[in-house]
Design a protein around this motif. Structure first.
Motif: not given
Length: 252
Positions: A170-173, A201-207, A240-241, A245-248
């Protein structure tokens, strides 16, 4: 006021319930063990032993009573419940609560739901994303794209986690969706700095709490809990990374 509980097993039940609530809500391992020991001492068992990991608690008292184990299957972040349990422990120690009252209060805390509604969590995550983007020296023109990307990403994470029970996926997607949305904003001319939008944008997902607890547990000598929490935080960061990375890889 009388503090002694009728049996040792019932004291163990109180301690395990308090530890379960705290561990499920994001408390550090040493805080859980300390609270359980204090509650046991308050109700007449000064010598107790506990072993706490992120997925389970083992608690026993000196004597003939057997040790009891409780399994922790779901963990979240609710520091208000941790505060309430600590409050029950303090009131019991000061004589304001009997053992029965403490147990009833802990059951009320366990069953209570203090989480904010989903829409409020999404709005908060979206606004935080824009603010994080500015904190990382982004441009004001990217504030709205970062807010939208952060809101979309957090929404995706919440609802994907209900479908895919494995948190890693879920975090990856969710990060994949954030990267795609940020890329579309840049291509359409509504955004200027792709990296700043994505980072915010990814900061709310960071643990963040998980990383903090891992370091604090390691410093307190709880090596098993510290390493396991650190591994969980690493997997989250890796997910998350990887999504970004997939998008880039496809669009850069």
């Amino acid at each position: 006021m009388e503090h002694k509980f009728p049996t040792s097993l019932e004291v163990i039940d109180i301690c395990l319930l308090a530890g379960k609530i705290m561990l499920q809500c994001g408390a550090e391992t040493y805080r859980v063990e300390d609270t359980m020991s204090r509650i046991a001492a308050t109700f007449g068992i000064p010598d107790s032993h506990s072993y706490v990991t992120p997925t389970g608690i083992i608690f026993s008292v000196d004597g003939t009573e057997p040790a009891k184990l409780i399994r922790i299957s779901e963990r979240t972040t609710d520091l208000y419940k941790v505060t309430l349990v600590n409050g029950v422990s303090r009131k019991a120690a000061s004589g304001e609560l009997t053992s029965q009252q403490a147990y009833i209060r802990l059951k009320e805390i366990e069953e209570a739901d203090f989480t904010f509604p989903i829409y409020q969590q999404i709005v908060a995550a979206a606004i935080a994303s824009g603010c994080f983007m500015l904190m990382f020296l982004g441009q004001w023109s990217d504030f709205i794209p970062a807010v939208i990307c952060g809101g979309i990403g957090f929404t995706s994470f919440i609802y994907l986690h209900r479908v895919v029970q494995i948190k890693f996926f879920s975090e990856f997607l969710a990060s994949l969706i954030i990267g795609l949305a940020a890329f579309l904003f840049i291509k359409s001319g509504f955004g200027a700095q792709l990296d700043k939008i994505i980072i915010g944008s990814v900061m709310p997902l960071v643990p963040g709490l998980l990383i903090t607890n891992a370091v604090r547990d390691l410093m307190a000598g709880h090596l098993v809990s510290g390493l396991s929490k650190g591994a969980e935080a690493f997997l989250t960061a890796f997910a998350i990374g990887t999504g970004i990375a997939v998008i880039f890889a496809f669009y850069s």
